[in-house]
Design a protein around this motif. Structure first.
Motif, PDB file in Angstrom:
ATOM      1  N   ILE A  36      32.431  44.204  -8.802  1.00  0.00           N
ATOM      2  CA  ILE A  36      32.034  44.472 -10.175  1.00  0.00           C
ATOM      3  C   ILE A  36      32.355  43.309 -10.856  1.00  0.00           C
ATOM      4  CG2 ILE A  36      32.099  46.221 -12.171  1.00  0.00           C
ATOM      5  CD1 ILE A  36      31.241  47.601  -9.373  1.00  0.00           C
ATOM      6  N   PRO A  38      30.760  40.940 -14.870  1.00  0.00           N
ATOM      7  CA  PRO A  38      29.603  40.437 -15.661  1.00  0.00           C
ATOM      8  C   PRO A  38      28.711  39.598 -15.022  1.00  0.00           C
ATOM      9  CG  PRO A  38      31.712  39.352 -16.326  1.00  0.00           C
ATOM     10  CD  PRO A  38      32.240  40.235 -15.182  1.00  0.00           C
ATOM     11  N   ASN A  39      27.627  39.140 -15.703  1.00  0.00           N
ATOM     12  CA  ASN A  39      26.640  38.214 -15.279  1.00  0.00           C
ATOM     13  C   ASN A  39      27.112  36.962 -15.292  1.00  0.00           C
ATOM     14  OD1 ASN A  39      24.761  40.069 -15.151  1.00  0.00           O
ATOM     15  ND2 ASN A  39      23.865  39.615 -17.426  1.00  0.00           N
ATOM     16  N   GLU A 155      22.783  44.209  -6.541  1.00  0.00           N
ATOM     17  CA  GLU A 155      22.019  44.901  -7.692  1.00  0.00           C
ATOM     18  C   GLU A 155      20.773  45.453  -7.012  1.00  0.00           C
ATOM     19  OE1 GLU A 155      23.003  45.108 -10.463  1.00  0.00           O
ATOM     20  OE2 GLU A 155      24.275  43.751 -11.141  1.00  0.00           O
ATOM     21  N   SER A 186      27.363  45.275  -5.082  1.00  0.00           N
ATOM     22  CA  SER A 186      27.345  44.777  -6.393  1.00  0.00           C
ATOM     23  C   SER A 186      26.502  45.389  -7.223  1.00  0.00           C
ATOM     24  CB  SER A 186      27.144  43.389  -6.308  1.00  0.00           C
ATOM     25  OG  SER A 186      26.762  42.680  -7.383  1.00  0.00           O
ATOM     26  N   THR A 187      26.886  45.887  -8.448  1.00  0.00           N
ATOM     27  CA  THR A 187      26.012  46.514  -9.138  1.00  0.00           C
ATOM     28  C   THR A 187      26.558  46.663 -10.687  1.00  0.00           C
ATOM     29  OG1 THR A 187      24.586  48.659  -9.893  1.00  0.00           O
ATOM     30  CG2 THR A 187      26.827  48.751  -8.754  1.00  0.00           C
ATOM     31  N   HIS A 188      25.637  46.817 -11.704  1.00  0.00           N
ATOM     32  CA  HIS A 188      26.080  46.918 -13.166  1.00  0.00           C
ATOM     33  C   HIS A 188      26.303  48.398 -13.444  1.00  0.00           C
ATOM     34  CE1 HIS A 188      24.873  42.434 -14.077  1.00  0.00           C
ATOM     35  NE2 HIS A 188      26.215  42.780 -14.346  1.00  0.00           N
ATOM     36  N   GLN A 189      25.619  49.175 -12.768  1.00  0.00           N
ATOM     37  CA  GLN A 189      25.335  50.704 -13.047  1.00  0.00           C
ATOM     38  C   GLN A 189      26.421  51.266 -12.195  1.00  0.00           C
ATOM     39  OE1 GLN A 189      21.767  49.999 -11.872  1.00  0.00           O
ATOM     40  NE2 GLN A 189      20.857  49.897 -14.019  1.00  0.00           N
TER      41      GLN A 189
END
Lengths: 290, 285
Positions: A36, A38-39, A155, A186-189
């Protein structure tokens, strides 16, 4: 061999930008690890190094093999899905199955067909005629039928609606996990994968901020919905973050015992997303390790 | 998976990606030429009729083999072969560029196929398979057109066996062109593999880079040296043997010097190795 992935001193620089700075972590066999960040944190760069898709400094071992020496041999046991849209648009669904069967020694054509039969994907269509969700379903069907030991997802559900996202992770749970199979995602959700995870890695600005088993995270970090009258007392315990609420504040504490927090309000399990936000907001320069 | 199975699968993949270049154009050319041959025979019969048609000379099989038969076979072989070289350049220009541009390289690299195998399949497709298929198409066109004309001739000039004479001429020219075909693989390798290398490295406009760098070499050589030896060598190898004056369709025979052949093969191998290295390290655009 107890680790599916071992990364030691991984560094990568793009011009003046240090994308990864001596990153080290291990992914045990059978673990489900969430990467996890940030961009621009270095997630994709790290995953590409692990897959042998880019040059890097440091030592990386995947299922006992070096991605530097013969990455294509490693890919017999490793599956990889990047964000949507990397399947060639001219490829027909049937041809994708035929080709993968011809070149992948463990590909199970019947399994792939069975998975696709549960979807609305027309097998005679080209990828360019499919929706984003269908393309992801097709890619997942191909990877699941490869019978790989390690699945790396970068993602994978980016841009998909909630129904496709839910189906995607359900399928991973049903068709992939178990029998010592390892998943690095790896994901933002974050909320959508929290129930799957066994391990957690937070990465930011090319450095690892947290690397821990999820159970240890839950026992170390606690979230408390602090009542208004206890806010000053709670602040005295040096919370990691404080979020104002209508009736008090939500605070996350690092390494404070449950007994000490009991009188402040309602203690609950910390969510990964709120912990992530708390840690990224904090000016944390040192790696936290448990 | 054994290497042959993988290579065949990679060839098939190329035919899925480039169906127009690899098989639709040659099949279309065969159909077009056969239709034109049928139309010309029909038109001839309709216009002249069989009774009023008079030739001022006598045909025999020897004439048909040495003259019109040979010319027809040469025409099809040379025109198809030239087209195949242009098609091969077009194919190689996009062969490693498009997969980086549409990011599908990430999918292909997630499969257990080595960069060497992928580059080999694309190099062989451009150097051998595409020219080979067009050569085959030329031979098939000649055969079918000959068949159509022979059938027409049975109505026009009973007793003249056009088919046998034409076929012998076709076999003669075809046999020699097979030898040229093999020599052309070595002769053209430096240029075609240069194009493939550019396709694997360029971050945009591969055609401009593929032509621009040799032109830059020409400018540098002209400015600083008395003669443009490197560019001239490259230019000579960019000209197919059929058109380079090394092959005479009537007299037969084609050759390339032994030293030049080794040099072309050596440079081709170096370019191939660089392309494999490039695919290993140059990814999405």
């Amino acid at each position: 061999m107890s680790n599916a992935i071992s990364v030691q001193g991984l560094s990568k620089r793009f011009g003046d930008h240090q994308a990864l700075d001596h990153v080290s972590f291990e992914v045990p066999k059978g673990a489900v690890v969430g990467l996890i960040g940030p961009n621009g944190a270095g997630k994709t760069t790290a995953l590409k190094a692990i897959l042998g898709l880019s040059a890097f400094e440091g030592a990386v071992e995947v299922l006992g093999q070096s991605p530097r020496s013969a990455p294509h041999q490693m890919m017999t046991s490793v599956g990889y899905i990047s964000d949507v849209g990397i399947l060639p648009r001219w490829l027909k669904v049937n041809d994708a199955l035929k080709f993968t069967q011809a070149i992948h020694p463990q590909f199970n054509l019947e399994k792939a067909r069975a998975i696709l039969a549960k979807t609305d994907i027309p097998v005679k269509q080209r990828v360019k005629a499919l929706s984003k969700g269908m393309v992801t379903q097709l890619h997942l069907a191909l990877v699941l039928a490869m019978d790989v030991q390690l699945l790396i997802l970068d993602e994978p559900t980016l841009g998909l609606d909630i129904v496709y996202r839910s189906q995607f992770y359900q399928q991973i749970l049903n068709e992939f996990l178990g029998e010592d199979r390892t998943l690095l995602i790896s994901t933002h959700q974050v909320e959508e994968i929290e129930s799957l995870l066994t391990h957690l890695i937070f990465i930011d600005q090319g450095k690892i901020r947290l690397d821990a088993e999820l159970d240890n995270v839950y026992s170390r970090y606690r979230a408390v919905d602090v009542v208004k009258s206890q806010i000053l007392a709670a602040r005295a315990l040096n919370p990691l973050s404080e979020q104002a609420q209508i009736e008090g504040a939500c605070m996350i504490f690092d390494g404070v015992s449950a007994e000490s927090l009991a009188d402040l309000g309602t203690t609950r399990r910390v969510g990964i997303a709120e912990l992530f936000v708390a840690m990224m907001s904090r000016d944390a320069k040192s790696t936290a390790s448990i | 998976m054994n290497r042959v199975t993988t290579l065949m699968a990679l060839f098939q993949r190329e035919s899925w990606e480039h169906p127009n270049l690899i098989w639709r154009i040659p099949v279309g050319l065969i159909i077009l030429n056969v239709v034109l041959a049928i139309a010309s025979v029909m038109f001839g019969l309709e216009y002249f009729g069989t009774e009023n048609l008079k030739f001022e000379f006598e045909f025999n099989n020897q004439d048909l083999q040495g003259g019109p038969g040979q010319a027809a076979a040469t025409f099809f072989l040379i025109s198809y072969f030239l087209l195949s070289q242009i098609i091969a350049v077009g194919y190689l220009l996009s062969a490693l560029y498009e997969e980086r541009k549409d990011r599908s390289i990430l999918f292909w690299k997630s499969l257990p196929v080595s960069d060497f195998q992928v580059v080999l399949s694309k190099a062989l497709m451009g150097l051998v398979v595409i020219p080979g298929l067009y050569l085959l198409a030329a031979m098939l066109t000649f055969l079918l057109v000959t068949l159509v004309l022979s059938l027409g001739m049975t109505f026009l000039l009973p007793g003249i066996e056009l088919f046998e004479g034409f076929l012998l001429a076709g076999l003669n020219v075809g046999g020699d062109s097979l030898r040229v075909f093999v020599l052309q693989i070595i002769w053209g390798a430096p240029v075609l593999l240069w194009v493939l290398l550019v396709s694997g490295l360029a971050r945009g406009q591969p055609l401009v880079w593929a032509m621009g760098i040799p032109l830059l070499v020409l400018v540098v050589e002209t400015a600083f040296l008395s003669e443009a030896r490197i560019f001239d060598w490259f230019y000579a190898h960019a000209t197919p043997l059929f058109f380079g004056g090394a092959w005479n369709p009537v007299m037969g025979g084609a050759s390339i010097g032994l030293a030049d052949g080794f040099l072309a093969a050596g440079i081709g191998l170096v370019l191939f190795a660089l392309t494999v290295f490039g695919r290993r390290h140059f990814h999405e655009i």
